[in-house]
Design a protein around this motif. Structure first.
Motif, PDB file in Angstrom:
ATOM      1  N   GLN A  13       0.830  -1.205   0.000  1.00  0.00           N
ATOM      2  CA  GLN A  13       0.000   0.000   0.000  1.00  0.00           C
ATOM      3  C   GLN A  13       0.866   1.257   0.000  1.00  0.00           C
ATOM      4  O   GLN A  13       0.630   2.184  -0.780  1.00  0.00           O
ATOM      5  N   ARG A  14       1.870   1.290   0.842  1.00  0.00           N
ATOM      6  CA  ARG A  14       2.748   2.461   0.973  1.00  0.00           C
ATOM      7  C   ARG A  14       3.438   2.816  -0.339  1.00  0.00           C
ATOM      8  O   ARG A  14       3.518   3.972  -0.719  1.00  0.00           O
ATOM      9  N   HIS A  15       3.925   1.788  -1.030  1.00  0.00           N
ATOM     10  CA  HIS A  15       4.665   2.020  -2.268  1.00  0.00           C
ATOM     11  C   HIS A  15       3.772   1.973  -3.509  1.00  0.00           C
ATOM     12  O   HIS A  15       4.265   2.160  -4.626  1.00  0.00           O
ATOM     13  N   ARG A  16       2.486   1.662  -3.293  1.00  0.00           N
ATOM     14  CA  ARG A  16       1.512   1.579  -4.385  1.00  0.00           C
ATOM     15  C   ARG A  16       1.972   0.614  -5.471  1.00  0.00           C
ATOM     16  O   ARG A  16       2.032   0.947  -6.656  1.00  0.00           O
ATOM     17  N   ILE A  17       2.332  -0.585  -5.014  1.00  0.00           N
ATOM     18  CA  ILE A  17       2.783  -1.646  -5.913  1.00  0.00           C
ATOM     19  C   ILE A  17       1.970  -2.897  -5.658  1.00  0.00           C
ATOM     20  O   ILE A  17       1.294  -3.011  -4.638  1.00  0.00           O
ATOM     21  N   GLY A  18       2.041  -3.853  -6.573  1.00  0.00           N
ATOM     22  CA  GLY A  18       1.245  -5.066  -6.459  1.00  0.00           C
ATOM     23  C   GLY A  18       2.040  -6.313  -6.165  1.00  0.00           C
ATOM     24  O   GLY A  18       1.459  -7.378  -5.964  1.00  0.00           O
ATOM     25  N   VAL A  19       3.362  -6.197  -6.111  1.00  0.00           N
ATOM     26  CA  VAL A  19       4.188  -7.379  -5.910  1.00  0.00           C
ATOM     27  C   VAL A  19       5.488  -6.981  -5.217  1.00  0.00           C
ATOM     28  O   VAL A  19       5.958  -5.846  -5.374  1.00  0.00           O
ATOM     29  N   MET A  20       6.017  -7.909  -4.446  1.00  0.00           N
ATOM     30  CA  MET A  20       7.349  -7.720  -3.871  1.00  0.00           C
ATOM     31  C   MET A  20       8.138  -9.005  -4.066  1.00  0.00           C
ATOM     32  O   MET A  20       7.589 -10.106  -3.957  1.00  0.00           O
ATOM     33  N   VAL A  21       9.406  -8.826  -4.355  1.00  0.00           N
ATOM     34  CA  VAL A  21      10.302  -9.971  -4.432  1.00  0.00           C
ATOM     35  C   VAL A  21      10.656 -10.340  -3.002  1.00  0.00           C
ATOM     36  O   VAL A  21      10.935  -9.475  -2.168  1.00  0.00           O
TER      37      VAL A  21
END
Length: 143
Positions: A31-39
């Motif tokens: 949510q903070r980084h407004r992304i949908g995936v993390m490695v």
């Protein structure tokens, strides 16, 4: 265009999460980084897995209230499809199509070097179409 050229143009910033972090922590970071995936990477360089907002959503149905307490390792995908900086963007798009995935980490000599998303692939393809259209228009003007 090669992946390395695309990453140089767009940037190489990649967010990672450790296997021991909670799903609640992961959700806040997405949510903070407004992304949908993390490695998933315990050392920030090796690719231990990948986890997306979709993995969380699908797990919610069976885990419910305890979900936010689980470690990332409980939900992450361990078999990660990767590409290299020397691969072409067209090849990466084909990998996404064949494997039905939306994000592909870039691995260079065993180290995480970036992530290509479906959005990146779409932007690349639209830019490519626009370049070809402009070239065709210039060719018509010369003729």
């Amino acid at each position: 265009m090669r992946v390395v050229e695309f990453l140089e143009k767009r940037g190489r910033r990649v967010f990672t999460v450790k296997t021991s972090e909670s799903i609640g922590y992961l959700a806040r970071q997405l949510q903070r980084h407004r992304i949908g995936v993390m490695v998933v990477s315990d050392n920030g360089h090796a690719i231990d897995g990948i986890i997306s907002e979709r993995d969380i959503a699908y797990s919610l149905a069976e885990r419910r209230g305890e979900l936010h307490l689980l470690p990332v390792s409980a939900l992450m995908v361990r078999r990660v499809i990767t590409c290299s900086p020397q691969d072409t963007m067209s090849y990466v798009m084909e990998l996404m199509k064949v494997h039905h995935i939306r994000h592909i980490p870039v691995q260079d000599a065993g180290r995480l070097a970036g992530v290509i998303s479906m959005r990146d692939a779409l932007e690349f393809r639209l830019d490519e179409i626009e370049r070809k259209a402009n070239l065709a228009q210039l060719t018509q003007m010369v003729d």
